[in-house]
Design a protein around this motif. Structure first.
Motif, PDB file in Angstrom:
ATOM      1  N   MET A   1       0.838  -1.184   0.000  1.00 30.43           N
ATOM      2  CA  MET A   1       0.000   0.000   0.000  1.00 30.43           C
ATOM      3  C   MET A   1       0.879   1.243   0.000  1.00 30.43           C
ATOM      4  O   MET A   1       1.933   1.258   0.604  1.00 30.43           O
ATOM      5  N   ASN A   2       0.380   2.270  -0.636  1.00 28.65           N
ATOM      6  CA  ASN A   2       1.112   3.528  -0.724  1.00 28.65           C
ATOM      7  C   ASN A   2       0.717   4.478   0.406  1.00 28.65           C
ATOM      8  O   ASN A   2      -0.388   4.426   0.928  1.00 28.65           O
ATOM      9  N   TRP A   3       1.644   5.372   0.732  1.00 30.69           N
ATOM     10  CA  TRP A   3       1.367   6.464   1.658  1.00 30.69           C
ATOM     11  C   TRP A   3       0.994   7.681   0.827  1.00 30.69           C
ATOM     12  O   TRP A   3       1.669   8.003  -0.146  1.00 30.69           O
ATOM     13  N   TYR A   4      -0.086   8.344   1.208  1.00 29.47           N
ATOM     14  CA  TYR A   4      -0.528   9.556   0.545  1.00 29.47           C
ATOM     15  C   TYR A   4      -0.547  10.696   1.560  1.00 29.47           C
ATOM     16  O   TYR A   4      -0.644  10.467   2.767  1.00 29.47           O
ATOM     17  N   VAL A   5      -0.494  11.924   1.057  1.00 31.38           N
ATOM     18  CA  VAL A   5      -0.547  13.103   1.919  1.00 31.38           C
ATOM     19  C   VAL A   5      -1.954  13.687   1.828  1.00 31.38           C
ATOM     20  O   VAL A   5      -2.444  13.975   0.739  1.00 31.38           O
ATOM     21  N   VAL A   6      -2.598  13.851   2.987  1.00 27.78           N
ATOM     22  CA  VAL A   6      -3.951  14.408   3.042  1.00 27.78           C
ATOM     23  C   VAL A   6      -3.877  15.801   3.648  1.00 27.78           C
ATOM     24  O   VAL A   6      -3.260  16.005   4.699  1.00 27.78           O
ATOM     25  N   TYR A   7      -4.493  16.757   2.966  1.00 27.66           N
ATOM     26  CA  TYR A   7      -4.594  18.124   3.464  1.00 27.66           C
ATOM     27  C   TYR A   7      -5.815  18.191   4.371  1.00 27.66           C
ATOM     28  O   TYR A   7      -6.893  17.725   4.005  1.00 27.66           O
ATOM     29  N   THR A   8      -5.646  18.770   5.570  1.00 22.45           N
ATOM     30  CA  THR A   8      -6.738  18.847   6.535  1.00 22.45           C
ATOM     31  C   THR A   8      -7.101  20.306   6.813  1.00 22.45           C
ATOM     32  O   THR A   8      -6.365  21.224   6.446  1.00 22.45           O
ATOM     33  N   LYS A   9      -8.203  20.475   7.507  1.00 22.94           N
ATOM     34  CA  LYS A   9      -8.543  21.811   7.989  1.00 22.94           C
ATOM     35  C   LYS A   9      -7.439  22.254   8.958  1.00 22.94           C
ATOM     36  O   LYS A   9      -6.839  21.414   9.625  1.00 22.94           O
ATOM     37  N   PRO A  10      -7.195  23.561   9.054  1.00 20.57           N
ATOM     38  CA  PRO A  10      -6.170  24.021   9.999  1.00 20.57           C
ATOM     39  C   PRO A  10      -6.489  23.587  11.432  1.00 20.57           C
ATOM     40  O   PRO A  10      -7.638  23.636  11.866  1.00 20.57           O
ATOM     41  N   LYS A  11      -5.462  23.127  12.131  1.00 22.02           N
ATOM     42  CA  LYS A  11      -5.549  22.681  13.537  1.00 22.02           C
ATOM     43  C   LYS A  11      -6.374  21.405  13.729  1.00 22.02           C
ATOM     44  O   LYS A  11      -6.727  21.057  14.838  1.00 22.02           O
ATOM     45  N   TRP A  12      -6.672  20.672  12.660  1.00 20.43           N
ATOM     46  CA  TRP A  12      -7.443  19.426  12.742  1.00 20.43           C
ATOM     47  C   TRP A  12      -6.585  18.192  12.513  1.00 20.43           C
ATOM     48  O   TRP A  12      -7.097  17.077  12.465  1.00 20.43           O
ATOM     49  N   GLU A  13      -5.286  18.346  12.389  1.00 15.75           N
ATOM     50  CA  GLU A  13      -4.428  17.225  12.003  1.00 15.75           C
ATOM     51  C   GLU A  13      -4.549  16.046  12.957  1.00 15.75           C
ATOM     52  O   GLU A  13      -4.749  14.902  12.518  1.00 15.75           O
ATOM     53  N   LYS A  14      -4.433  16.304  14.253  1.00 19.26           N
ATOM     54  CA  LYS A  14      -4.477  15.208  15.238  1.00 19.26           C
ATOM     55  C   LYS A  14      -5.858  14.559  15.273  1.00 19.26           C
ATOM     56  O   LYS A  14      -5.960  13.330  15.346  1.00 19.26           O
ATOM     57  N   LYS A  15      -6.919  15.356  15.197  1.00 25.56           N
ATOM     58  CA  LYS A  15      -8.281  14.806  15.223  1.00 25.56           C
ATOM     59  C   LYS A  15      -8.541  13.913  14.017  1.00 25.56           C
ATOM     60  O   LYS A  15      -9.102  12.829  14.152  1.00 25.56           O
ATOM     61  N   VAL A  16      -8.148  14.389  12.842  1.00 32.42           N
ATOM     62  CA  VAL A  16      -8.383  13.612  11.615  1.00 32.42           C
ATOM     63  C   VAL A  16      -7.598  12.305  11.664  1.00 32.42           C
ATOM     64  O   VAL A  16      -8.142  11.233  11.355  1.00 32.42           O
ATOM     65  N   ALA A  17      -6.334  12.354  12.073  1.00 29.12           N
ATOM     66  CA  ALA A  17      -5.517  11.136  12.149  1.00 29.12           C
ATOM     67  C   ALA A  17      -6.117  10.152  13.153  1.00 29.12           C
ATOM     68  O   ALA A  17      -6.195   8.947  12.885  1.00 29.12           O
ATOM     69  N   GLU A  18      -6.552  10.657  14.290  1.00 33.02           N
ATOM     70  CA  GLU A  18      -7.149   9.793  15.310  1.00 33.02           C
ATOM     71  C   GLU A  18      -8.427   9.131  14.799  1.00 33.02           C
ATOM     72  O   GLU A  18      -8.630   7.926  14.963  1.00 33.02           O
ATOM     73  N   ARG A  19      -9.275   9.906  14.135  1.00 32.46           N
ATOM     74  CA  ARG A  19     -10.539   9.349  13.618  1.00 32.46           C
ATOM     75  C   ARG A  19     -10.297   8.367  12.481  1.00 32.46           C
ATOM     76  O   ARG A  19     -11.018   7.376  12.353  1.00 32.46           O
ATOM     77  N   LEU A  20      -9.303   8.612  11.653  1.00 29.53           N
ATOM     78  CA  LEU A  20      -8.967   7.663  10.589  1.00 29.53           C
ATOM     79  C   LEU A  20      -8.478   6.351  11.181  1.00 29.53           C
ATOM     80  O   LEU A  20      -8.874   5.270  10.720  1.00 29.53           O
ATOM     81  N   ASN A  21      -7.621   6.434  12.199  1.00 28.00           N
ATOM     82  CA  ASN A  21      -7.131   5.219  12.856  1.00 28.00           C
ATOM     83  C   ASN A  21      -8.283   4.449  13.497  1.00 28.00           C
ATOM     84  O   ASN A  21      -8.313   3.222  13.437  1.00 28.00           O
ATOM     85  N   GLU A  22      -9.235   5.162  14.102  1.00 25.83           N
ATOM     86  CA  GLU A  22     -10.406   4.505  14.695  1.00 25.83           C
ATOM     87  C   GLU A  22     -11.252   3.814  13.626  1.00 25.83           C
ATOM     88  O   GLU A  22     -11.877   2.794  13.896  1.00 25.83           O
ATOM     89  N   ALA A  23     -11.260   4.373  12.414  1.00 29.32           N
ATOM     90  CA  ALA A  23     -12.023   3.797  11.305  1.00 29.32           C
ATOM     91  C   ALA A  23     -11.274   2.660  10.613  1.00 29.32           C
ATOM     92  O   ALA A  23     -11.767   2.083   9.646  1.00 29.32           O
ATOM     93  N   GLY A  24     -10.075   2.331  11.090  1.00 30.04           N
ATOM     94  CA  GLY A  24      -9.312   1.222  10.520  1.00 30.04           C
ATOM     95  C   GLY A  24      -8.397   1.612   9.380  1.00 30.04           C
ATOM     96  O   GLY A  24      -7.852   0.759   8.690  1.00 30.04           O
ATOM     97  N   ILE A  25      -8.197   2.901   9.167  1.00 28.58           N
ATOM     98  CA  ILE A  25      -7.295   3.394   8.124  1.00 28.58           C
ATOM     99  C   ILE A  25      -6.000   3.817   8.796  1.00 28.58           C
ATOM    100  O   ILE A  25      -6.016   4.550   9.780  1.00 28.58           O
ATOM    101  N   ILE A  26      -4.880   3.363   8.267  1.00 28.78           N
ATOM    102  CA  ILE A  26      -3.585   3.706   8.860  1.00 28.78           C
ATOM    103  C   ILE A  26      -3.291   5.171   8.545  1.00 28.78           C
ATOM    104  O   ILE A  26      -3.177   5.557   7.379  1.00 28.78           O
ATOM    105  N   ALA A  27      -3.177   5.978   9.599  1.00 31.67           N
ATOM    106  CA  ALA A  27      -2.880   7.407   9.451  1.00 31.67           C
ATOM    107  C   ALA A  27      -1.725   7.763  10.371  1.00 31.67           C
ATOM    108  O   ALA A  27      -1.608   7.233  11.477  1.00 31.67           O
ATOM    109  N   TYR A  28      -0.882   8.665   9.918  1.00 30.21           N
ATOM    110  CA  TYR A  28       0.284   9.083  10.701  1.00 30.21           C
ATOM    111  C   TYR A  28       0.377  10.600  10.686  1.00 30.21           C
ATOM    112  O   TYR A  28       0.430  11.222   9.627  1.00 30.21           O
ATOM    113  N   CYS A  29       0.351  11.170  11.872  1.00 34.30           N
ATOM    114  CA  CYS A  29       0.520  12.608  12.052  1.00 34.30           C
ATOM    115  C   CYS A  29       1.764  12.812  12.899  1.00 34.30           C
ATOM    116  O   CYS A  29       1.716  12.651  14.123  1.00 34.30           O
ATOM    117  N   PRO A  30       2.910  13.143  12.287  1.00 32.36           N
ATOM    118  CA  PRO A  30       4.131  13.338  13.072  1.00 32.36           C
ATOM    119  C   PRO A  30       3.980  14.538  14.000  1.00 32.36           C
ATOM    120  O   PRO A  30       3.567  15.612  13.568  1.00 32.36           O
TER     121      PRO A  30
END
Length: 157
Positions: A1-30
């Motif tokens: 599987m490839n890693w892609y870069v997702v643009y998020t709303k400002p200040k939503w990076e941690k929330k989006v990554a957390e919700r993606l991980n909860e949905a079973g999608i591998i997300a990484y927010c350094p």
């Protein structure tokens, strides 16, 4: 599987990554730790290394699943296609964030234009070009990662 870069709303990076991980999608927010100062106090807070960007690992045919999460805006594109980040580049970011804040780099006799391979630190085995040589630092261009690195010289007495 490839890693892609997702643009998020400002200040939503941690929330989006957390919700993606909860949905079973591998997300990484350094994340990095910074000291923020308010008028009455200082506090250490974790902030994203890249503002408004996270990395997701999904199959190409399942890329649109990401948009079911509030805060995910669009993919970052390069030359008309979604930008793909290599696994070794994600590993380099993770390794860089995992090392202690201080480490020693020994350098000598680099000159502008030299092509080098880093032998220690978070970017070990990465090739770089020396862009600038000053009395107290070097500026290196890591072409494979598309970034510029400033290396401080340590003078031993």
């Amino acid at each position: 599987m490839n890693w892609y870069v997702v643009y998020t709303k400002p200040k939503w990076e941690k929330k989006v990554a957390e919700r993606l991980n909860e949905a079973g999608i591998i997300a990484y927010c350094p994340l990095i730790t910074k000291v923020h100062q308010w008028s009455d106090r200082k506090k250490k807070v974790e902030v994203p290394l890249f503002n408004s960007y996270i990395f997701v690992q999904v199959e190409e045919k399942e890329r649109n699943v990401v948009f079911s999460i509030p805060g995910a805006i669009r993919y970052l594109f390069w030359l008309g296609k979604p930008a793909i980040v290599k696994e070794k580049e994600i590993q380099a970011i993770q390794n860089w964030l995992d090392i202690p804040d201080t480490f020693e780099i020994m350098v000598d006799k680099w000159q502008k234009g030299d092509k080098i391979v880093l032998e220690s630190g978070p970017f070990v085995a990465q090739s770089a070009v020396v862009q600038e040589v000053k009395h107290n630092h070097y500026i290196l261009v890591l072409e494979s990662l598309g970034c510029v690195l400033k290396v401080e010289k340590k003078i031993k007495i």
